[in-house]
Design a protein around this motif. Sequence first.
Motif, mmCIF file in Angstrom:
data_model
loop_
_atom_site.group_PDB
_atom_site.id
_atom_site.type_symbol
_atom_site.label_atom_id
_atom_site.label_comp_id
_atom_site.label_asym_id
_atom_site.label_seq_id
_atom_site.Cartn_x
_atom_site.Cartn_y
_atom_site.Cartn_z
ATOM 1 N N ASP A 53 0.833 -1.205 0.000
ATOM 2 C CA ASP A 53 0.000 0.000 0.000
ATOM 3 C C ASP A 53 0.868 1.256 0.000
ATOM 4 N N SER A 54 1.883 1.277 0.840
ATOM 5 C CA SER A 54 2.741 2.467 0.908
ATOM 6 C C SER A 54 3.570 2.619 -0.366
ATOM 7 N N ILE A 55 3.981 1.497 -0.974
ATOM 8 C CA ILE A 55 4.750 1.573 -2.217
ATOM 9 C C ILE A 55 3.878 2.117 -3.343
ATOM 10 N N LEU A 56 2.643 1.634 -3.452
ATOM 11 C CA LEU A 56 1.750 2.117 -4.497
ATOM 12 C C LEU A 56 1.352 3.574 -4.266
ATOM 13 N N GLU A 57 1.225 3.958 -3.009
ATOM 14 C CA GLU A 57 0.947 5.371 -2.695
ATOM 15 C C GLU A 57 2.108 6.253 -3.142
ATOM 16 N N ALA A 58 3.339 5.781 -2.895
ATOM 17 C CA ALA A 58 4.520 6.534 -3.328
ATOM 18 C C ALA A 58 4.564 6.614 -4.850
ATOM 19 N N SER A 164 8.868 6.148 -5.429
ATOM 20 C CA SER A 164 8.747 4.702 -5.613
ATOM 21 C C SER A 164 10.033 3.991 -5.213
ATOM 22 N N ASN A 165 11.166 4.536 -5.656
ATOM 23 C CA ASN A 165 12.451 3.911 -5.344
ATOM 24 C C ASN A 165 12.713 3.879 -3.843
ATOM 25 N N HIS A 169 13.089 0.473 -1.757
ATOM 26 C CA HIS A 169 14.357 0.243 -1.061
ATOM 27 C C HIS A 169 14.135 0.054 0.436
ATOM 28 N N ALA A 170 13.243 0.856 1.016
ATOM 29 C CA ALA A 170 12.980 0.730 2.456
ATOM 30 C C ALA A 170 12.435 -0.652 2.786
ATOM 31 N N SER A 183 21.877 -4.636 5.862
ATOM 32 C CA SER A 183 21.031 -3.866 4.942
ATOM 33 C C SER A 183 21.851 -2.854 4.149
ATOM 34 N N GLU A 184 23.016 -2.455 4.665
ATOM 35 C CA GLU A 184 23.846 -1.494 3.929
ATOM 36 C C GLU A 184 24.539 -2.127 2.731
ATOM 37 N N ALA A 185 24.319 -3.417 2.518
ATOM 38 C CA ALA A 185 24.789 -4.026 1.271
ATOM 39 C C ALA A 185 24.036 -3.456 0.079
ATOM 40 N N ILE A 186 22.823 -2.966 0.318
ATOM 41 C CA ILE A 186 22.024 -2.334 -0.738
ATOM 42 C C ILE A 186 21.683 -0.927 -0.274
#
Length: 424
Positions: A53-58, A164-165, A169-170, A183-186
């Motif tokens: 939901d948050s990704i689609l909102e972004a 979106s990115n 990513h989050a 997580s800092e690998a990406i």
Amino acid sequence: MTTDTLEKTDFTQLIEDLAKKGRAAQRKLARASDAEKAAGLRAAAKAIRTDSDSILEANAKDMAAGEERGLTGAMLDRLKLDEDRLEAIAGAIENVAGLPDPVGEVIDSRSSPSGFGLERVRIPIGLIGIIYESRPNVTADAAALCLRSGNAALLRGGSEAIHSNRALHAAFAKGLDEAGLPSEAIQLMPTQDREAVGAMLKAAGLIDMIVPRGGKGLVARVQQDARVPVLAHLDGICHTFIHADAKPDMAREIAVNAKMRRTGICGAMETLLIDSHFGEGEKVLAAIADAGCELRGDERAQQLDSRVKPADAEDWDTEYLDAILSVAVVDDIDEAMEHIAAHSSGHTEAIITDNDEAAQRFLAEVDSAIVMHNASTQFADGGEFGLGAEIGIATGRLHARGPVALEGLTTYKWQVKGSGQARP
């Protein structure tokens, strides 16, 4: 001071700091087992579904901003996420998790004249910088492929997809944390300033390879300014040649699909070559035009359909990424291959024919990263090749060519196993 308001003189330090964090995370990643890396990717896919939901909102914010900025329909199509596309992104991550880990694979082994054993073993490249434009799925695809192959990644997406990115990513980073991976690998670049890209390109010794994914201007700038090795392709000027011995129904179906399935991808056909001895060129062009495509062609192509507009010299060298197609009529396979050699970007070319001799000539003599027989150029995709998600399609001649997936993100080292030898 936030990274979005950094002074220009600070970008070198920013990239150095990010690179050091990425390289430290990559060393930790090197200790992770195959199963642990796969579990981290599955956790990232789960987090993307959970946070859909948050990704689609972004993404809705990016789409609204893109429409306001007047992005083309093709660009908006690349940018758009919906539930199906988001599920496809999560599924692609899971597919990568299920692929064999290339790290540690013994490429070959032999014994030396001095009696010690030699092995070439696959290893990660290290820290890979990915610079891309409007497709938010690249954030997840690149992250998954780099992590699965033991690499760290520094991602710099385009401003069109900034929200979106960040949301993708989050979610990905959350999944890695939950799985106990660094997580800092990406990492995602925290600023959209173009000066930060310049600092990435000059970060030799910190970033091991740059992969640009985007338009010709972006890739040309990267190749011109980089002090770091670049794995890239420029344009996707893909050709389909309908040979005299092509089956008419097959030729029509493939040609329409190659152009119109998705016009905004790099595997979309941009030029159609029709053998003058093929008897149903009119029907093929009519089907493409009826599907909503603008046709631009030479004089003989214009005679096949009144809707064909005159092509100019630039058309043969243009990646339209839109419902526009260049069409030329050629006399034989030699003329078709000459046209391809003159105008191809080295991405993907296809021949449609029932003549095996002609097909074998085309496959052997056309010098592109992908060459096809009786198939749509839209299949130029790592997933369709069984490679999982791809980081891009390389059209150069060194290291990796065609869809670049896990193997293309590795190098190798020699392991020497002796029994006390000292060289005389």
